[in-house]
Every structure is written in structure tokens, then in C-alpha cells.
Design an enzyme around this catalytic site. Structure first.
Site, PDB file in Angstrom:
ATOM      1  NE  ARG A   1      38.113  21.398  27.431  1.00  0.00           N
ATOM      2  CZ  ARG A   1      36.888  21.585  26.965  1.00  0.00           C
ATOM      3  NH1 ARG A   1      36.014  20.609  27.002  1.00  0.00           N
ATOM      4  NH2 ARG A   1      36.549  22.733  26.479  1.00  0.00           N
TER       5      ARG A   1
ATOM      6  CG  ASP B   1      33.410  31.157  23.688  1.00  0.00           C
ATOM      7  OD1 ASP B   1      33.789  30.299  24.517  1.00  0.00           O
ATOM      8  OD2 ASP B   1      33.469  32.376  23.924  1.00  0.00           O
TER       9      ASP B   1
ATOM     10  N   PRO C   1      33.501  25.972  27.709  1.00  0.00           N
ATOM     11  CG  PRO C   1      33.278  28.296  27.796  1.00  0.00           C
ATOM     12  CD  PRO C   1      33.468  27.085  28.667  1.00  0.00           C
TER      13      PRO C   1
ATOM     14  CB  CYS D   1      38.361  17.433  34.840  1.00  0.00           C
ATOM     15  SG  CYS D   1      39.659  16.266  35.236  1.00  0.00           S
TER      16      CYS D   1
HETATM   17  N1  EPU Z   1      37.152  29.793  28.259  1.00  0.00           N
HETATM   18  C1  EPU Z   1      36.112  30.360  27.549  1.00  0.00           C
HETATM   19  N2  EPU Z   1      35.996  30.066  26.218  1.00  0.00           N
HETATM   20  C2  EPU Z   1      36.875  29.256  25.585  1.00  0.00           C
HETATM   21  C3  EPU Z   1      37.924  28.675  26.315  1.00  0.00           C
HETATM   22  C4  EPU Z   1      38.050  28.958  27.662  1.00  0.00           C
HETATM   23  O1  EPU Z   1      35.313  31.111  28.099  1.00  0.00           O
HETATM   24  O2  EPU Z   1      36.708  29.035  24.376  1.00  0.00           O
HETATM   25  C5  EPU Z   1      37.288  30.091  29.692  1.00  0.00           C
HETATM   26  C6  EPU Z   1      37.036  28.871  30.562  1.00  0.00           C
HETATM   27  O3  EPU Z   1      35.661  28.672  30.793  1.00  0.00           O
HETATM   28  C7  EPU Z   1      37.829  29.227  31.817  1.00  0.00           C
HETATM   29  C8  EPU Z   1      38.997  30.046  31.268  1.00  0.00           C
HETATM   30  O4  EPU Z   1      38.629  30.457  29.957  1.00  0.00           O
HETATM   31  O5  EPU Z   1      37.060  30.041  32.646  1.00  0.00           O
HETATM   32  C9  EPU Z   1      40.311  29.318  31.191  1.00  0.00           C
HETATM   33  O6  EPU Z   1      40.162  28.061  30.530  1.00  0.00           O
HETATM   34  P1  EPU Z   1      41.353  27.437  29.657  1.00  0.00           P
HETATM   35  O7  EPU Z   1      40.937  27.495  28.244  1.00  0.00           O
HETATM   36  O8  EPU Z   1      42.630  28.097  30.057  1.00  0.00           O
HETATM   37  O9  EPU Z   1      41.369  25.929  30.154  1.00  0.00           O
HETATM   38  P2  EPU Z   1      41.656  24.634  29.299  1.00  0.00           P
HETATM   39  O10 EPU Z   1      42.617  24.941  28.225  1.00  0.00           O
HETATM   40  O11 EPU Z   1      40.364  23.978  28.938  1.00  0.00           O
HETATM   41  C10 EPU Z   1      43.754  23.859  30.645  1.00  0.00           C
HETATM   42  C11 EPU Z   1      44.182  22.635  31.394  1.00  0.00           C
HETATM   43  C12 EPU Z   1      43.398  22.531  32.697  1.00  0.00           C
HETATM   44  C13 EPU Z   1      43.598  23.814  33.509  1.00  0.00           C
HETATM   45  C14 EPU Z   1      43.274  25.048  32.671  1.00  0.00           C
HETATM   46  C15 EPU Z   1      43.627  26.362  33.367  1.00  0.00           C
HETATM   47  C16 EPU Z   1      44.875  21.128  29.658  1.00  0.00           C
HETATM   48  C17 EPU Z   1      44.625  19.890  28.889  1.00  0.00           C
HETATM   49  N3  EPU Z   1      43.967  21.464  30.565  1.00  0.00           N
HETATM   50  O12 EPU Z   1      42.367  23.703  30.366  1.00  0.00           O
HETATM   51  O13 EPU Z   1      43.972  21.442  33.395  1.00  0.00           O
HETATM   52  O14 EPU Z   1      42.755  23.798  34.644  1.00  0.00           O
HETATM   53  O15 EPU Z   1      44.006  25.018  31.433  1.00  0.00           O
HETATM   54  O16 EPU Z   1      44.973  26.392  33.692  1.00  0.00           O
HETATM   55  O17 EPU Z   1      45.902  21.777  29.495  1.00  0.00           O
HETATM   56  C18 EPU Z   1      44.016  19.624  34.917  1.00  0.00           C
HETATM   57  O18 EPU Z   1      45.174  19.376  34.530  1.00  0.00           O
HETATM   58  O19 EPU Z   1      43.495  19.065  35.916  1.00  0.00           O
HETATM   59  C19 EPU Z   1      43.226  20.601  34.181  1.00  0.00           C
HETATM   60  C20 EPU Z   1      41.908  20.687  34.320  1.00  0.00           C
END
Ligand code: EPU
Length: 408
Positions: A92, A124, A122, A116
Site C-alpha cells: 500500500r 482521491d 480510494p 491489504c
Molecule cells: N480515504 C479516503 N480517500 C483517500 C484516502 C483515504 O476516503 O484518498 C479513507 C479510507 O477509505 C479510510 C480512511 O480514509 O476509510 C483512512 O485511510 P488511511 O488513508 O488513513 O489509510 P492508509 O494510509 O491507506 C494506513 C496504514 C494501514 C492502516 C491505516 C489506518 C500504511 C502503509 N497503511 O493506510 O495499515 O490501517 O493507515 O490507520 O501506513 C496495516 O498495517 O495492516 C494497515 C492496513
């Protein structure tokens, strides 16, 4: 493909060390692309996602040398090449290429970013941040000959979008203010690293102010992984015995300690060693939410613990649909019901069996269920678990578990 063969039912005793945080290490590795110099990073976890991230940055010409847990990254001679889609789709954190490549090279291919697959993920908000600083979508690429500071207002706390906004602004012209940002400890870890590279970044609550600078190499120590620490503490309660976690980021784990207390356990932190002991178990309700709330990445880990003790309920405000892993836990006897976005976990007779790891944390939950039930279990697709847990076989065997990881 790998499988884990587990002979479960053994108590776990002794000390288990917690490595550097995956979700702090990954943005820092990609942030090196912005810098022109040599960075020294210590406590770098040796896990699947980090190995892939290193391969991705090497492809731009970065020289990466690893000595034990210390990594040196030389980014003085980089040029843009289209990243390998296989690498990009397997983690990711490859989304961090958007911010780092736009900053350094003025271009980035929009590829099938992976990770995962427990929910729609998304980007966006990432793209909107790029556009705010002057980037444009151009077919399957995003390009920005110049990035200029801007005001960014996120309407939800996203770790990934906050990281990308920081990467874009750190060397853009002028000042950027990001409001509504995520405040996970790994966001501050990224800011500390970039400031060691000459950046000018300050976070106050959910606002980050950045003045763009030219960046040189920096130094940092990756913070301890609170998800790994929480996983081992939960595993200790599940299997019984006397387990202590070393090198845990205790100051980041208040919401996790609170969940253990509400489950009826005591939490003891002494001389850097962390342990939890069950006093009288109670049904537990968990609502996962952005930091400082209970981490979404630990809700699957607590499911087998609830099933073994008094049951409970889980909702996840970050990823409301992050419950696919419950199907795999059914193979090991865990009973549950999903009503909308609320999972009820029933007290269950957890038994050995065969199942497949659905994703990193869901896979760890399966392994934990197998470890606490007598008899032989097999966890397939186990490579996903190794994306986030370092030296798993050695660490668990050293505290009395009987597991073997095999290639299949
Ligand atoms: N979201 C949007 N639009 C975007 C980005 C995110 O709607 O452009 C939403 C997502 O759909 C979600 C929320 O915002 O509902 C939070 O998502 P976030 O962007 O914080 O997640 P991420 O950056 O993709 C990271 C971790 C994940 C962890 C999440 C939340 C990394 C590489 N991944 O993901 O870690 O679950 O933050 O803390 O840092 C894991 O380690 O198992 C893992 C999945």
C-alpha cells in the site's frame, strides 16, 4: 506461497522484542526520494513491505546498504523510471510514490497501488492534495513541473493522504498549511526525519505548517511498532504464560492499554518491559478510530482474544467493512455475527484447523487462534503475515511456540 504449521496449546513465556514500526518505516523510506544525500536510518524492520519498498527506491538509482537494523540510503543520483507494477501492487505504501516522485522528478505514473485488500482504498484525497499544489493529471500519469505551497483541508483523517501532502510540500516553493491531518505517531516520525534533512515542518494538533526547502540526507531511528507490541500482548493473554514485550512504544499505546483494562486485564510497564495479566475477563466493546483512538490494525487481533474470553463487539470507524477475516477465523471455531458494520464475537471453543490468511492483520489473528488451541493447524497464504511481522518464526519459537514456516 508459504504456510505456517502450528502445534498449538502451549503457554508462551519469556521476553519478545518489538521491532521498528512498519507504518513509520515505509513513509520515511519513500521520503528519501526527496532528499539529495545520504541518510542513516536505524531500527529498520526487516519485513516483506520494507524489502519491496527498498527495491522500488533502488530502481530510481538509490544506493541502499543494510547492516543489521541500520540502513544507509544514498539518493544523490536518481532519475525517474516507471516503477515495477508488480512491486507497486504488492504494498500500500507505494502510494507514497505520488508525493515523493512529483517532488523529486515532477512526474509519477498512477499504477495499481496495492496492499491489504480488506476494503475499497480510494486515493482521491491524495490526488486532490497534488492538484492543490499545482499538479495535473495527464493520462495515466500525474505531472507537476513546479509545486507551489497551498492550503489543504482534509475532511477526514487519512494517514496516506497526510503523508503525501507532507512529501509534496516539503520541497515545494513557499508555505503549505494542511488542516484535518492524521496524527498517528508515524506522522510525527516522518516529520522528525524530514526536519533532520533540512525541512521546516511543524505540527500543532491536526494542522501541519510546512515551508518548502531543498533537502539533504538525514538521520532517524524508527519508532517501535505499536501494532506488533499490541499483537504480542494479546497473544500472551490468549495462550497463557508469562510474556513480556520489550521495546514497545508505551507512550503511543494508551487506547490499547485501555482496551486491555476494559477486558479485565492489568497492564504493567516496568523498566521498558510491558506485560498484561488477566484478572477477571469481561465482554469487550471496541470502536476502532483514527489515532489517538483504538487502532483499526489491532481490531482483528483482538477478535480471537474476545472469543477465548467473554466475547464482545467490534465496530471500525476507519474501515467499516474490515471484517472479511472473520470467515477465516470460523475455520478455527470462532463464532461471530455481522450486523451491518458491527461484529459480535461470541465466546467460542477455538480449535485447530486449516485456514488461509486473508490479509496481514487478519492472518495474524488466525495464527493467534491456532497458537491457543491444542493440535496441529495450518495457515496458508502466510506470506502476507510476514509483510508486517519480523522474524516471526524465530521470535515465537523463542517464547515456547511450536511453529514452522514452509514454502509451498
Ligand atoms: N480515504 C479516503 N480517500 C483517500 C484516502 C483515504 O476516503 O484518498 C479513507 C479510507 O477509505 C479510510 C480512511 O480514509 O476509510 C483512512 O485511510 P488511511 O488513508 O488513513 O489509510 P492508509 O494510509 O491507506 C494506513 C496504514 C494501514 C492502516 C491505516 C489506518 C500504511 C502503509 N497503511 O493506510 O495499515 O490501517 O493507515 O490507520 O501506513 C496495516 O498495517 O495492516 C494497515 C492496513
Amino acid at each position: 506461497m508459504k504456510k505456517i504449521i502450528v502445534c498449538g496449546g502451549r503457554p508462551l513465556n519469556g521476553k519478545i522484542s518489538v521491532g521498528g514500526s512498519k507504518n513509520a518505516a515505509l513513509p520515511i523510506l519513500f521520503a528519501c526520494i526527496l532528499t539529495n544525500g545520504i541518510s542513516k536510518i536505524v531500527n529498520m524492520p526487516d519485513i516483506g513491505d520494507v524489502r519491496v519498498a527498498i527495491e522500488i527506491i533502488r530502481a530510481f538509482g538509490a544506493k541502499v546498504d543494510r547492516f543489521g537494523d541500520t540502513v544507509y540510503i544514498d539518493t544523490r543520483n536518481l532519475s525517474y523510471v516507471r516503477p515495477n507494477p508488480e512491486h507497486v501492487s504488492s504494498i500500500r505504501a507505494s502510494t507514497y510514490l505520488i508525493g515523493s516522485c512529483l517532488s523529486r522528478f515532477g512526474e509519477c505514473d498512477i499504477l495499481p497501488f496495492g496492499g491489504c485488500n480488506f476494503s475499497l482504498r480510494p486515493i482521491d484525497m491524495h490526488i486532490d492534495a497534488c492538484i492543490s499544489l499545482g499538479a495535473q493529471l495527464d493520462g495515466e500519469k500525474i505531472v507537476a513541473p513546479r509545486l507551489r505551497g497551498a492550503e489543504i483541508n482534509f475532511n477526514k483523517a487519512s494517514v496516506g493522504a497526510t503523508v503525501n501532502a507532507i512529501l509534496l510540500a516539503a520541497s515545494a516553493e513557499g508555505q503549505t498549511v494542511i488542516d484535518g491531518c492524521a496524527i498517528e505517531p508515524h506522522i510525527d516520525a516522518l516529520i522528525d526525519f524530514l526536519n533532520s534533512c533540512g525541512a521546516q515542518i511543524v505540527r500543532e494538533c491536526r494542522r501541519i505548517s510546512i515551508v518548502g526547502k531543498r533537502l539533504h540526507g538525514g538521520n532517524t531511528r524508527i519508532i517501535g511498532d505499536m501494532i506488533e507490541a499490541g499483537s504480542y500482548l494479546a497473544l500472551g493473554l490468549l495462550c497463557g504464560g508469562d510474556l513480556k514485550a520489550l521495546d514497545s512504544p508505551i507512550e503511543d499505546m494508551h487506547s490499547v492499554f485501555d482496551a486491555f483494562l476494559r477486558l479485565g486485564a492489568s497492564v504493567v510497564a516496568e523498566a521498558g518491559e510491558l506485560s498484561v495479566k488477566m484478572i477477571r475477563s469481561k465482554p469487550l466493546f471496541i470502536s476502532a478510530s483514527p489515532y489517538p483512538g483504538f487502532p483499526t490494525d489491532l481490531q482483528p487481533i483482538f477478535a480471537p482474544l474476545m472469543a477465548k474470553k467473554c466475547g464482545g463487539e467490534i465496530i471500525d470507524e476507519v474501515w467499516p467493512e474490515r471484517f472479511g477475516y472473520l470467515h477465516s477465523l470460523s475455520d478455527l471455531g470462532i463464532r461471530w455475527n455481522l450486523n451491518g458494520n458491527r461484529a459480535t464475537i461470541y465466546f467460542s471453543e477455538i480449535h485447530c484447523g486449516k485456514t488461509a490468511a486473508p490479509d496481514l492483520r487478519g492472518g495474524m489473528a488466525c495464527l493467534m487462534a491456532a497458537l491457543c488451541s491444542s493440535g496441529q493447524s495450518e495457515i496458508y497464504s502466510a506470506e502476507v503475515i510476514l509483510r508486517g511481522y519480523e522474524n516471526l518464526e524465530q521470535k515465537l519459537c523463542a517464547i515456547g511456540a511450536d511453529i514452522k514456516i514452509e514454502d509451498i
